[in-house]
Design a protein around this motif. Structure first.
Motif, short mmCIF file in Angstrom:
data_model
loop_
_atom_site.label_atom_id
_atom_site.label_comp_id
_atom_site.label_asym_id
_atom_site.label_seq_id
_atom_site.Cartn_x
_atom_site.Cartn_y
_atom_site.Cartn_z
N ASP A 1 0.80 -1.22 0.00
CA ASP A 1 0.00 0.00 0.00
C ASP A 1 0.83 1.27 0.00
O ASP A 1 0.27 2.37 0.06
N ILE A 2 2.16 1.20 -0.07
CA ILE A 2 2.95 2.42 -0.06
C ILE A 2 2.76 3.16 -1.38
O ILE A 2 2.50 2.56 -2.43
N ALA A 3 2.88 4.50 -1.33
CA ALA A 3 2.62 5.31 -2.52
C ALA A 3 3.59 6.48 -2.64
O ALA A 3 3.30 7.44 -3.35
N TRP A 4 4.74 6.40 -1.96
CA TRP A 4 5.72 7.48 -2.06
C TRP A 4 6.30 7.54 -3.47
O TRP A 4 6.40 6.53 -4.17
N GLN A 5 6.71 8.74 -3.86
CA GLN A 5 7.32 8.95 -5.17
C GLN A 5 8.69 9.63 -4.98
O GLN A 5 8.76 10.74 -4.44
N GLU A 6 9.75 8.94 -5.36
CA GLU A 6 11.11 9.48 -5.33
C GLU A 6 11.42 10.17 -4.00
O GLU A 6 11.94 11.29 -3.96
N ARG A 7 11.16 9.46 -2.92
CA ARG A 7 11.30 10.02 -1.57
C ARG A 7 12.59 9.58 -0.88
O ARG A 7 13.16 10.33 -0.07
N PHE A 8 13.09 8.39 -1.17
CA PHE A 8 14.15 7.80 -0.37
C PHE A 8 15.41 7.51 -1.19
O PHE A 8 15.35 7.14 -2.35
N ASP A 9 16.55 7.68 -0.51
CA ASP A 9 17.83 7.28 -1.10
C ASP A 9 18.02 5.77 -0.99
O ASP A 9 18.70 5.16 -1.83
N GLY A 10 17.47 5.18 0.06
CA GLY A 10 17.60 3.75 0.26
C GLY A 10 16.37 3.18 0.94
O GLY A 10 15.71 3.86 1.73
N ILE A 11 16.05 1.94 0.61
CA ILE A 11 14.97 1.20 1.26
C ILE A 11 15.55 -0.08 1.81
O ILE A 11 16.21 -0.84 1.10
N TRP A 12 15.30 -0.32 3.08
CA TRP A 12 15.78 -1.50 3.80
C TRP A 12 14.58 -2.42 4.03
O TRP A 12 13.66 -2.08 4.78
N ALA A 13 14.55 -3.57 3.37
CA ALA A 13 13.45 -4.54 3.50
C ALA A 13 14.05 -5.86 3.99
O ALA A 13 14.17 -6.82 3.23
N CYS A 14 14.44 -5.85 5.24
CA CYS A 14 15.12 -7.01 5.83
C CYS A 14 14.08 -8.00 6.35
O CYS A 14 13.32 -7.69 7.27
N ALA A 15 14.04 -9.19 5.74
CA ALA A 15 13.13 -10.25 6.18
C ALA A 15 11.68 -9.79 6.26
O ALA A 15 10.94 -10.18 7.15
N SER A 16 11.27 -8.95 5.31
CA SER A 16 9.89 -8.47 5.30
C SER A 16 9.17 -8.81 4.01
O SER A 16 8.01 -9.26 4.04
N LEU A 17 9.81 -8.65 2.87
CA LEU A 17 9.16 -8.98 1.60
C LEU A 17 8.91 -10.48 1.47
O LEU A 17 8.09 -10.90 0.66
N ARG B 1 6.46 -0.58 -6.65
CA ARG B 1 6.13 0.49 -5.69
C ARG B 1 7.38 0.95 -4.95
O ARG B 1 7.59 2.16 -4.74
N LEU B 2 8.20 0.01 -4.54
CA LEU B 2 9.44 0.37 -3.84
C LEU B 2 10.36 1.15 -4.77
O LEU B 2 11.00 2.12 -4.35
N ALA B 3 10.44 0.73 -6.02
CA ALA B 3 11.28 1.45 -6.99
C ALA B 3 10.78 2.87 -7.18
O ALA B 3 11.58 3.82 -7.26
N ARG B 4 9.46 3.05 -7.25
CA ARG B 4 8.91 4.40 -7.41
C ARG B 4 9.21 5.26 -6.19
O ARG B 4 9.36 6.48 -6.31
N ALA B 5 9.30 4.65 -5.03
CA ALA B 5 9.59 5.40 -3.81
C ALA B 5 11.06 5.83 -3.72
O ALA B 5 11.39 6.72 -2.92
N LEU B 6 11.92 5.20 -4.51
CA LEU B 6 13.34 5.55 -4.50
C LEU B 6 13.62 6.76 -5.38
O LEU B 6 13.03 6.93 -6.45
N LYS B 7 14.57 7.57 -4.95
CA LYS B 7 15.10 8.62 -5.80
C LYS B 7 15.90 7.98 -6.93
O LYS B 7 16.33 6.82 -6.82
#
Length: 220
Positions: A102-118, A132-138
């Motif tokens: 359900d995340i909807a951020w757009q180019e917000r983060f330099d890095g996303i940490w998805a440790c043992a969650s996906l 969605r995660l890619a869209r949230a990355l700068k």
């Protein structure tokens, strides 16, 4: 039927939130002190100082706190409300009760940490989650993700898992041209007594210009 065979689990949810709501205190105690320093180093090597990081599925808040203490700007989410409350108390930051679907951020983060969650996301939903995660990355941002090493989907102890190996990750990313693999490696579980369990770790980067998307999974 063995524990490793697929079977329906009453009350199990795709993101595991029912399990984690019921077992939040035990899970917190089991994971909050695990030393993840070697994995942090592989991820943070790709980020600028004071980078904006999303901890996507923060669990106990252990990694959110560790990154915050290193001077990074953190945003954290966790689908289990009970676990999110414990994480907030531990890391000192608000934790959004939110699924990665359900995340909807757009180019917000330099890095996303998805440790043992996906690994709790159904395989059929993983391509869209990764988009969605890619869209949230700068542009040029990086995603770290880890999965239990293996192939296919299973249910165990009230949680569902999507296991991946190198071939499975490659097949998955053919449907997600927004991301390209920077490095992939395997590790033992870092929790005491579980060193025999293997994990697939990957750092992926957001492409400046995605290549055309191939067909959605079939997987294997």
């Amino acid at each position: 039927m063995t524990d490793n065979q697929q079977r329906p689990i009453p009350g199990a949810t795709p993101d595991g939130s029912t399990y984690y709501d019921a077992n939040a205190k035990a899970f917190f105690a089991e994971t909050v002190a695990v030393d993840m320093t070697p994995l942090y180093a592989r991820f943070l090597a790709h980020l600028p100082p004071a980078a904006a990081i999303l901890d996507a599925g923060c669990g106990s808040g252990r990694d959110t706190l560790a990154f915050r203490q290193r001077g990074y700007a953190l945003t954290a989410l966790e689908p289990s409300a009970a676990l999110a409350r414990l994480a907030e108390a531990h890391c000192g930051l608000p934790v959004a009760v939110l699924r990665v679907q359900d995340i909807a951020w757009q180019e917000r983060f330099d890095g996303i940490w998805a440790c043992a969650s996906l690994l709790h996301v159904p395989l059929a939903e993983l391509p869209e989650v990764l988009r969605r995660l890619a869209r949230a990355l700068k542009p040029g941002g990086v995603l770290y993700a880890s999965f239990k090493y293996g192939a296919g989907e299973r249910e165990h102890g009230g949680r569902r898992f999507t296991d991946l190996d190198e071939a499975g990750l490659a097949a998955l990313l053919r449907a997600v041209p927004e991301l390209t693999v920077v490095e992939t490696w395997t590790t033992a579980d870092r929790r005491p007594g579980r060193e025999g369990e293997r994990w697939l770790n990957s750092v992926m980067a957001k492409r400046a210009e995605p290549i055309p998307r191939t067909s959605e999974l079939p997987y294997r």
